[in-house]
Scaffold this motif. Structure first.
Motif, mmCIF file in Angstrom:
data_model
loop_
_atom_site.group_PDB
_atom_site.id
_atom_site.type_symbol
_atom_site.label_atom_id
_atom_site.label_comp_id
_atom_site.label_asym_id
_atom_site.label_seq_id
_atom_site.Cartn_x
_atom_site.Cartn_y
_atom_site.Cartn_z
ATOM 1 N N UNK A 22 0.836 -1.199 0.000
ATOM 2 C CA UNK A 22 0.000 0.000 0.000
ATOM 3 C C UNK A 22 0.871 1.248 0.000
ATOM 4 N N UNK A 23 0.462 2.266 -0.754
ATOM 5 C CA UNK A 23 1.188 3.525 -0.769
ATOM 6 C C UNK A 23 1.125 4.164 0.620
ATOM 7 N N UNK A 24 2.300 4.461 1.193
ATOM 8 C CA UNK A 24 2.370 4.970 2.570
ATOM 9 C C UNK A 24 1.632 6.303 2.700
ATOM 10 N N UNK A 25 1.833 7.177 1.713
ATOM 11 C CA UNK A 25 1.195 8.487 1.804
ATOM 12 C C UNK A 25 -0.321 8.379 1.820
ATOM 13 N N UNK A 26 -0.871 7.419 1.095
ATOM 14 C CA UNK A 26 -2.328 7.249 1.085
ATOM 15 C C UNK A 26 -2.828 6.833 2.458
ATOM 16 N N UNK A 27 -2.041 6.008 3.156
ATOM 17 C CA UNK A 27 -2.426 5.600 4.516
ATOM 18 C C UNK A 27 -2.408 6.809 5.447
ATOM 19 N N UNK A 28 -1.328 7.600 5.351
ATOM 20 C CA UNK A 28 -1.208 8.780 6.212
ATOM 21 C C UNK A 28 -2.300 9.789 5.877
ATOM 22 N N UNK A 29 -2.565 9.961 4.608
ATOM 23 C CA UNK A 29 -3.498 10.999 4.170
ATOM 24 C C UNK A 29 -4.943 10.689 4.534
ATOM 25 N N UNK A 30 -5.232 9.425 4.848
ATOM 26 C CA UNK A 30 -6.587 9.063 5.238
ATOM 27 C C UNK A 30 -6.941 9.576 6.630
ATOM 28 N N UNK A 31 -5.943 9.946 7.412
ATOM 29 C CA UNK A 31 -6.194 10.453 8.770
ATOM 30 C C UNK A 31 -6.865 11.818 8.659
ATOM 31 N N UNK A 32 -8.051 11.951 9.216
ATOM 32 C CA UNK A 32 -8.844 13.161 9.035
ATOM 33 C C UNK A 32 -8.667 14.173 10.154
ATOM 34 N N UNK A 33 -7.975 13.772 11.238
ATOM 35 C CA UNK A 33 -7.722 14.735 12.310
ATOM 36 C C UNK A 33 -6.413 14.382 13.006
ATOM 37 N N UNK A 34 -6.011 15.249 13.922
ATOM 38 C CA UNK A 34 -4.733 15.068 14.611
ATOM 39 C C UNK A 34 -4.707 13.784 15.432
ATOM 40 N N UNK A 35 -5.819 13.465 16.061
ATOM 41 C CA UNK A 35 -5.862 12.277 16.904
ATOM 42 C C UNK A 35 -5.657 11.002 16.082
ATOM 43 N N UNK A 36 -6.299 10.932 14.920
ATOM 44 C CA UNK A 36 -6.153 9.753 14.064
ATOM 45 C C UNK A 36 -4.700 9.606 13.607
ATOM 46 N N UNK A 37 -4.075 10.728 13.300
ATOM 47 C CA UNK A 37 -2.676 10.710 12.871
ATOM 48 C C UNK A 37 -1.771 10.269 14.019
ATOM 49 N N UNK A 38 -2.085 10.761 15.210
ATOM 50 C CA UNK A 38 -1.330 10.386 16.407
ATOM 51 C C UNK A 38 -1.436 8.886 16.663
ATOM 52 N N UNK A 39 -2.640 8.353 16.583
ATOM 53 C CA UNK A 39 -2.838 6.924 16.834
ATOM 54 C C UNK A 39 -2.109 6.086 15.782
#
Length: 521
Positions: free
Chosen positions: A380-397
């Motif tokens: 899976x493309x890493x950026x697509x996984x990161x970009x799916x995070x819709x808020x700071x908390x999701x990115x943190x998790x």
């Protein structure tokens, strides 16, 4: 050049005798001969001698009083005490005051001249060094205009060299203006180019701005320091004013094409390279606007790179990867928390870029450990996984979960690898305990350094390699003593000890019995 000598002694014959010596032959000039410390200090203030030759015990004010006052006001003056009083407390006090020399009466001319000449040479050397240092500082000051690379490297490496350029970075903003001439040959004579630069620098002095100028052939660079209390618009206005001054001068005094680039205003010396690089970037748009123009990078690239910087510094990034590699989950979590607990919290897009850079670092750590980095997200493309995070908390998790899993995995891999290494070492010892079972030999066989092998062996077994080898040999010796009729010295040699006495002592220390006692039980 003659040095000045002051003499202080309450005995007239001694004082006059010292003053009458041929000091001029040694490059010294007697400026005063005083009868006590009080009079001597007044003469010191008047003549400022280089060396003082003084008795310790004098009426009114003694030599110690004189020394205390002189060293407090004129610490560079060297003092020699001459006295017939050899009391230890006086000598000790003289040492505390930093007195150069301490000699006793009666005085012989030759030792006295040797002592004073020694101080004379020290003073002349110090004066020579001061002159050389002054020349060096002057040369460096004159060379500042050519030190751009040095300037940028110092601050990009966080070195504290602010005082050299008289900067006050604690509460300042920075910016850069660059002037580039289109021709590589600005003029037939390089000196003409530098004279243009110097004239511009001279004209800019009237702006009352902190300007650090650098000359680099066909590129002139000007760095600016602004107080943070100054409004952004006021800073931009000041940069426009300077740029127009430069443009007016060049339009009048040169026919050559040029471009003036203004970089982003940045919040601190950490971003000094960004000031310079964005000013250079502005020059790239000269093909769009034409020659002899002032170009502000903000007009073409509204996004300031400083606002797009990673939300962690290089040291923090290094610490994060080290914690990942070491399997230190606690440190990993602390570092991630520090990134996401900033106030104010960076924009989500900036944090996404930060997380992506962390994941790239994790992938590298996985590869270095001998694993396939694809275990993170498969194909899976890493950026697509990161970009799916819709808020700071999701990115943190996301980054926290990935970090903990990878850290744990690398730690398990390392532990399993260490266990396998130790098992292999034990087998080598088992097969070769009497011959080549030394730590160095085994380390060579398994392609590890002896130091590292020693550490992981101790960590896995809770004993040193040396102790393990001894235990193995003693265990083998027990088997031979129980199951064969071999003599003690033969058993010793069989298990790797050529000295039977040493073997017996070692066997008794380990088992509590001699080899014979063990066999006979």
């Amino acid at each position: 050049m003659s040095l000045k000598l002051l003499i202080a002694d309450d005995e007239t014959l001694i004082r006059e005798g010292l003053a009458s010596l041929d000091w001029e032959h040694y490059g010294l000039n007697v400026v005063a001969a005083c009868k006590n410390g009080e009079e001597a200090f007044e003469m010191v203030k008047r003549h400022h001698p280089d060396i003082i030759l003084s008795d310790i015990r004098m009426p009114k004010r003694d030599g110690l009083w004189l020394a205390e006052n002189v060293t407090a006001v004129f610490p560079e003056i060297k003092i020699v005490f001459i006295t017939s009083y050899s009391d230890f407390e006086y000598a000790q006090k003289a040492i505390e005051l930093g007195i150069a020399e301490y000699i006793l009466k009666p005085i012989e001319d030759e030792p006295l001249f040797q002592t004073v000449c020694k101080l004379r040479d020290e003073i002349l050397e110090e004066q020579h060094q001061k002159v050389e240092i002054a020349k060096f500082k002057s040369t460096v000051a004159e060379s500042k205009h050519f030190l751009k690379s040095w300037f940028l490297n110092r601050f990009s490496n966080n070195e504290k060299k602010f005082e050299f350029f008289a900067l006050h970075p604690e509460n300042s903003y920075y910016a850069a203006i660059v002037v580039r001439f289109d021709s590589d040959e600005m003029s037939e004579v390089e000196l003409d180019a530098f004279l243009k630069f110097e004239k511009i620098v001279y004209q800019l002095k009237d702006n009352k701005l902190k300007i650090i100028p650098f000359y680099d052939g066909n590129l002139f660079t000007f760095f600016f320091e602004f107080s943070k209390s100054k409004e952004l618009l006021a800073m931009e206005s000041a940069l426009y004013t300077v740029s127009n001054q430069i443009k007016d001068y060049l339009d009048e005094y040169t026919d050559e094409n040029y471009t003036i680039g203004i970089g982003f205003i940045q919040p601190g010396l950490t971003y000094i390279n960004d000031c310079y690089e964005t000013a250079l970037s502005a020059l790239n748009y000269s093909s769009y606007l034409g020659a002899k123009q002032i170009i502000y990078i903000k007009d073409f690239e509204p996004k300031n790179p400083a606002s797009m910087q990673p939300t962690y510094n290089p040291e923090l990034n290094t610490a994060y990867l080290n914690a990942i590699k070491a399997g230190n989950e606690s440190d990993v979590e602390d570092i991630i928390d520090s990134i996401f607990n900033q106030s104010p919290l960076p924009p989500l897009d900036d944090l996404k870029r930060t997380v992506l850079e962390l994941i790239i670092g994790i992938s590298k750590a996985i590869a270095e450990a001998g694993e396939d980095p694809k275990i993170l997200f498969n194909d899976t493309d890493v950026w697509s996984v990161v970009n799916k995070c819709e808020d700071h908390d999701a990115l943190y998790q996301l980054i926290k979960g990935v970090s903990v899993v990878v850290s744990s995995r690398l730690s398990d891999m390392r532990n399993n690898k260490n266990a396998a290494v130790v098992a292999k070492v034990k087998q080598i010892v088992e097969d070769n305990y009497a011959e080549t079972a030394s730590l160095d030999n085994i380390a060579t066989q398994i392609y590890l350094s002896p130091c590292y092998l020693s550490v992981i062996f101790s960590k896995e077994t809770n004993m040193t390699f040396k102790d393990y080898l001894i235990q193995t040999r003693i265990r083998k010796a027990k088997e031979l003593l129980e199951n064969t009729n071999m003599k003690i010295y033969e058993v010793a040699k069989k298990v790797g000890y050529n000295d039977a006495r040493y073997f017996s002592d070692l066997f008794r220390r380990i088992t509590g019995k001699t080899p014979s006692q063990f066999r006979n039980e």
